[in-house]
Design a protein around this motif. Structure first.
Motif, short mmCIF file in Angstrom:
data_model
loop_
_atom_site.label_atom_id
_atom_site.label_comp_id
_atom_site.label_asym_id
_atom_site.label_seq_id
_atom_site.Cartn_x
_atom_site.Cartn_y
_atom_site.Cartn_z
N UNK A 135 0.91 -1.24 -0.05
CA UNK A 135 0.13 0.04 -0.10
C UNK A 135 0.64 1.31 0.16
N UNK A 136 2.09 1.31 0.78
CA UNK A 136 2.65 2.25 0.64
C UNK A 136 3.67 2.59 -0.69
N UNK A 137 3.89 1.52 -1.05
CA UNK A 137 4.70 1.42 -2.40
C UNK A 137 3.56 2.17 -3.48
N UNK A 138 2.50 1.96 -3.53
CA UNK A 138 1.51 2.34 -4.33
C UNK A 138 1.19 4.16 -4.07
N UNK A 139 1.16 4.19 -2.73
CA UNK A 139 0.82 5.59 -2.22
C UNK A 139 1.87 6.58 -2.84
N UNK A 140 3.42 6.16 -2.86
CA UNK A 140 4.18 6.75 -3.18
C UNK A 140 4.55 6.88 -4.71
N UNK A 141 3.91 6.18 -5.34
CA UNK A 141 4.16 5.86 -6.83
C UNK A 141 3.44 7.15 -7.63
N UNK A 142 3.58 7.20 -8.90
CA UNK A 142 2.85 8.33 -9.91
C UNK A 142 1.65 7.75 -10.33
N UNK A 143 1.07 6.65 -9.99
CA UNK A 143 -0.06 6.09 -10.58
C UNK A 143 -1.40 6.87 -10.53
N UNK A 144 -1.47 7.31 -9.49
CA UNK A 144 -2.69 8.24 -9.12
C UNK A 144 -2.22 9.69 -9.95
N UNK A 145 -1.31 10.19 -10.17
CA UNK A 145 -0.92 11.35 -10.92
C UNK A 145 -1.28 11.05 -12.57
N UNK A 146 -0.87 9.95 -12.90
CA UNK A 146 -1.14 9.63 -14.45
C UNK A 146 -2.69 9.34 -14.52
N UNK A 147 -3.51 8.71 -13.41
CA UNK A 147 -4.56 8.73 -13.71
C UNK A 147 -5.50 9.80 -13.76
N UNK A 148 -5.06 10.58 -12.95
CA UNK A 148 -5.85 11.99 -12.82
C UNK A 148 -5.26 13.12 -14.07
N UNK A 149 -4.27 12.87 -14.51
CA UNK A 149 -3.76 13.34 -15.73
C UNK A 149 -4.79 12.96 -17.12
N UNK A 150 -5.01 11.83 -17.15
CA UNK A 150 -5.76 11.49 -18.40
C UNK A 150 -7.30 11.75 -18.33
N UNK A 151 -7.47 11.73 -16.91
CA UNK A 151 -8.96 11.92 -16.60
C UNK A 151 -9.23 13.71 -16.77
N UNK A 152 -8.37 14.26 -16.44
CA UNK A 152 -8.15 15.91 -16.68
C UNK A 152 -8.14 16.04 -17.93
N UNK A 153 -7.12 15.77 -18.72
CA UNK A 153 -6.99 15.99 -20.07
C UNK A 153 -8.49 15.74 -20.80
N UNK A 154 -9.16 14.88 -20.63
CA UNK A 154 -10.52 14.19 -21.40
C UNK A 154 -11.32 15.28 -20.80
#
Length: 315
Positions: A135-154
């Motif tokens: 869980x900590x590794x996921x929290x510290x990753x960029x996966x949410x940033x990438x998800x929100x970037x695609x969502x925000x661009x759309x």
């Protein structure tokens, strides 16, 4: 007959640390193999205590001799007095020692109970700890940033796709041409916030394991149930994040572009599916949204391992 003494110091089982107790064997299937075993009642003023328990009545081995009258038995106790050990059959333990023996066995039974509680708590902690690292590794990753970037661009660059996609995802894939992402463009979605709440709830459940092992052990069933619920929520979050990959699949992009070209304003906007990209052309301008570089979906294996470990926890 052994005489009880006034209790001035802690009894044997109370002197052991939890780590020592965890490493101690309390049952034996071969009491005669223990060192310093004597066959006469040891002299001295030390107060004896129950060190082991044994019950081999379902075995075919030869019987043991009780230190009191050498009565034959297969179930009893290994008593410790100083460095010496001696065997007491269960009948003599009751008839000869009486209430004193109840005192000795009460200490032993408390040690057995505490050892069991310690092991059960450690067992569920062994299931939880690797998952916390995950869980900590996921929290510290960029996966949410990438998800929100695609969502925000759309949402800002292709608002028609953003607004229509949730409803289009509910249409049968055979009609629409592919299984479309259901949550990527869902109104009000904040997957990072969902994850933060999950971690907070996970930490709150972990706190239930703190404190006295006997109290924590009684909550193991409740803790496991809550952890299973958290694992299900985690699965939902992973499924949501995975929709970034789903969105950029060729069949999905083709279905979205076809739908947009038919129902958006075809005179003003034209949609084209590319390799891991979608393009919207407006007159001489165009907008391109691509699969984020470095996007990597968290592995589901730690979640699967966590669920398997929880299933094996003794409640």
């Amino acid at each position: 007959m052994l005489k009880s003494q006034a209790r001035s110091t802690r009894r044997h089982w109370e002197t052991l640390t939890d780590d020592q107790l965890l490493e101690t064997e309390l049952m034996t299937d071969d009491p005669e193999s223990l060192p310093n075993l004597v066959y006469e009642l040891p002299a001295g003023d030390e107060e004896p205590y129950v060190e082991y328990k044994y019950d081999l009545r379902k075995s075919e081995r030869e019987m043991f001799s009780c230190v009191h009258g050498h009565h034959q038995h297969l179930a009893g106790f290994v008593m410790r007095k100083g460095a010496s050990r001696f065997l007491v059959g269960w009948m003599c333990a009751k008839s000869i020692y009486g209430e004193d023996f109840e005192k000795y066995t009460a200490d032993f039974d408390a040690a057995v109970s505490r050892q069991d509680a310690l092991r059960r708590v450690l067992e569920i902690k062994a299931a939880i700890n690797p998952f916390v690292e995950y869980l900590n590794a996921i929290s510290n990753s960029d996966v949410f940033k990438h998800f929100n970037r695609v969502r925000g661009q759309l949402e800002t660059q292709m608002p028609w796709v953003f607004d229509v996609l949730p409803a289009a995802a509910s249409i049968d894939r055979h009609i629409i041409g592919a299984s479309l992402p259901k949550r990527l463009c869902a109104p009000g979605l904040d997957v990072r916030q969902e994850y933060t709440r999950l971690m907070a709830d996970f930490a709150a459940t972990q706190i239930m394991l703190a404190g006295e092992p006997e109290k924590a052990a009684k909550l193991i069933g409740l803790i496991r149930t809550r952890m299973e619920g958290l694992a299900k929520r985690m699965e939902g979050i992973l499924d949501t994040i995975r929709e970034v990959e789903t969105f950029f699949q060729p069949a999905v992009l083709a279905a979205i572009c076809k739908l947009a070209n038919e129902h958006d304003n075809p005179k003003r906007r034209k949609y084209e599916a590319g390799l891991l990209s979608i393009t919207c052309k407006r007159d001489r301008d165009k907008t391109v949204i691509t699969m984020p570089k470095g996007f990597e979906l968290p592995s589901p294996r730690p979640l699967e391992a966590f669920r398997s470990a929880l299933a094996g926890v003794n409640v």
